[in-house]
Design an enzyme around this catalytic site. Sequence first.
Site, short mmCIF file in Angstrom:
data_model
loop_
_atom_site.label_atom_id
_atom_site.label_comp_id
_atom_site.label_asym_id
_atom_site.label_seq_id
_atom_site.Cartn_x
_atom_site.Cartn_y
_atom_site.Cartn_z
N LEU A 46 0.89 -1.16 0.00
CA LEU A 46 0.00 0.00 0.00
C LEU A 46 0.92 1.20 0.00
O LEU A 46 1.89 1.24 0.77
CB LEU A 46 -0.87 0.01 1.26
CG LEU A 46 -1.98 -1.05 1.33
CD1 LEU A 46 -2.62 -1.05 2.71
CD2 LEU A 46 -3.02 -0.81 0.26
N ASP A 47 0.66 2.18 -0.86
CA ASP A 47 1.55 3.33 -0.91
C ASP A 47 1.44 4.13 0.39
O ASP A 47 0.57 3.89 1.22
CB ASP A 47 1.31 4.18 -2.15
CG ASP A 47 -0.05 4.86 -2.18
OD1 ASP A 47 -0.51 5.34 -1.13
OD2 ASP A 47 -0.64 4.94 -3.27
N GLU A 48 2.31 5.08 0.54
CA GLU A 48 2.43 5.84 1.79
C GLU A 48 1.11 6.51 2.18
O GLU A 48 0.77 6.58 3.36
CB GLU A 48 3.53 6.90 1.61
CG GLU A 48 3.91 7.62 2.87
CD GLU A 48 5.11 8.55 2.66
OE1 GLU A 48 5.52 9.17 3.64
OE2 GLU A 48 5.63 8.65 1.52
N LYS A 49 0.34 6.97 1.21
CA LYS A 49 -0.90 7.69 1.51
C LYS A 49 -2.11 6.76 1.62
O LYS A 49 -3.22 7.23 1.87
CB LYS A 49 -1.15 8.76 0.44
CG LYS A 49 -0.14 9.87 0.49
CD LYS A 49 -0.43 10.92 -0.54
CE LYS A 49 0.58 12.05 -0.43
NZ LYS A 49 0.39 13.05 -1.48
N SER A 50 -1.92 5.47 1.39
CA SER A 50 -3.02 4.51 1.50
C SER A 50 -2.93 3.81 2.85
O SER A 50 -1.89 3.78 3.48
CB SER A 50 -2.95 3.49 0.37
OG SER A 50 -3.08 4.15 -0.87
#
Length: 189
Positions: A46-50
């Site tokens: 999951l990317d940093e903002k997810s």
Amino acid sequence: MSRNFIIYKPYGYLSQFKSHDSKQQSKKFLGTLHDFPEGIMAIGRLDEKSEGLLLLTTDGKMSDFVNSQKVEKEYYAQVDGLISEEAINLLKRGVEIGFDGKKYQTKSCKVFRLDNVPDLPKRSKKIRDDRHGPTSWVSITLNEGKFRQVRKMTSAVGFPTLRLVRIRVGDIYLNSMQVGDVVEVNTFF
């Protein structure tokens, strides 16, 4: 013997366990949430903002199985604006996004608008409020997982993602987990 964990990845964390370069020194890593065993890896990222459900394992074969597109992943996406039926139908059929500098046509997937705001923990960083216009929530279920795919898909149909939460991988659900929770399990499937 392999070890397996289910975690609720918080917003603002990278899906890795420690910094691999000096530019990342100020970043937050999963290793600060729990004393994970040597050789642990995230199954899909999951990317940093997810945020949301992330499976961790020391078993490379399990990771390969989940990443092999046989396992569904469901996301709740809060999008900018009141998403139209037309946009939902485009997402269902697949849309063209950029991936690795090339055009990529996403596979067909399950998409529907959520009638109510999902009951999720508050995010650590505030999302803009309704003074800046309406938002809506959609469920998107994929069998693939390209880099930032859901965000790219919703942007491609004119409704950029404001918040993205993975709520399910296969038959494993986020349920009542809270941000930062870590649960060790015997197996996933």
